[in-house]
Motif scaffolding. Structure first.
Motif, PDB file in Angstrom:
ATOM      1  N   ALA A   8       0.787  -1.260   0.032  1.00  0.00           N
ATOM      2  CA  ALA A   8       0.072   0.095   0.203  1.00  0.00           C
ATOM      3  C   ALA A   8       0.793   1.055   0.114  1.00  0.00           C
ATOM      4  CB  ALA A   8      -0.769   0.100   1.234  1.00  0.00           C
ATOM      5  N   SER A  21      -0.413   6.451   5.194  1.00  0.00           N
ATOM      6  CA  SER A  21      -1.592   6.242   6.127  1.00  0.00           C
ATOM      7  C   SER A  21      -2.751   7.090   5.570  1.00  0.00           C
ATOM      8  CB  SER A  21      -1.218   6.564   7.697  1.00  0.00           C
ATOM      9  OG  SER A  21      -0.645   7.882   7.738  1.00  0.00           O
ATOM     10  N   ASN A  24      -4.273   5.127   3.046  1.00  0.00           N
ATOM     11  CA  ASN A  24      -4.849   3.886   3.624  1.00  0.00           C
ATOM     12  C   ASN A  24      -6.288   4.363   3.966  1.00  0.00           C
ATOM     13  OD1 ASN A  24      -3.004   2.066   2.757  1.00  0.00           O
ATOM     14  ND2 ASN A  24      -2.040   2.187   4.810  1.00  0.00           N
ATOM     15  N   PRO A  34      -9.450  -1.765   3.942  1.00  0.00           N
ATOM     16  CA  PRO A  34      -8.026  -1.301   3.655  1.00  0.00           C
ATOM     17  C   PRO A  34      -7.586  -1.795   2.561  1.00  0.00           C
ATOM     18  CG  PRO A  34      -8.388  -1.944   5.944  1.00  0.00           C
ATOM     19  CD  PRO A  34      -9.442  -2.278   5.056  1.00  0.00           C
TER      20      PRO A  34
END
Length: 52
Positions: A8, A21, A24, A34
Motif C-alpha cells: 500500500a 496512512s 490507506n 483497507p
C-alpha cells in the motif's frame, strides 16, 4: 497493487500521496476495506476461479 504486487505504501507514493496512512484511510473510506485487505480478497477470488 494486485497486478504489480505492490504494498500500500508503494502504491500511495506512485499515485501522488506523501503519506501512506492518509492513502490507506481514503482508500478505506472509498472502497470499504483497507487496500491490502482488498488485494488479499481479490487474490483469493482469483485462486478460487476455475481455470479455462
Amino acid at each position: 497493487m494486485l497486478s504489480e504486487d505492490l504494498d500500500a505504501a508503494s502504491a500511495a507514493y506512485r499515485v501522488g500521496y506523501q503519506d501512506a496512512s492518509h492513502f490507506n484511510r481514503e482508500y478505506k473510506n472509498l472502497f470499504g476495506a483497507p487496500p491490502m485487505r482488498d488485494v488479499q480478497r481479490l487474490r483469493e477470488e482469483a485462486i478460487a476461479l476455475p481455470s479455462q
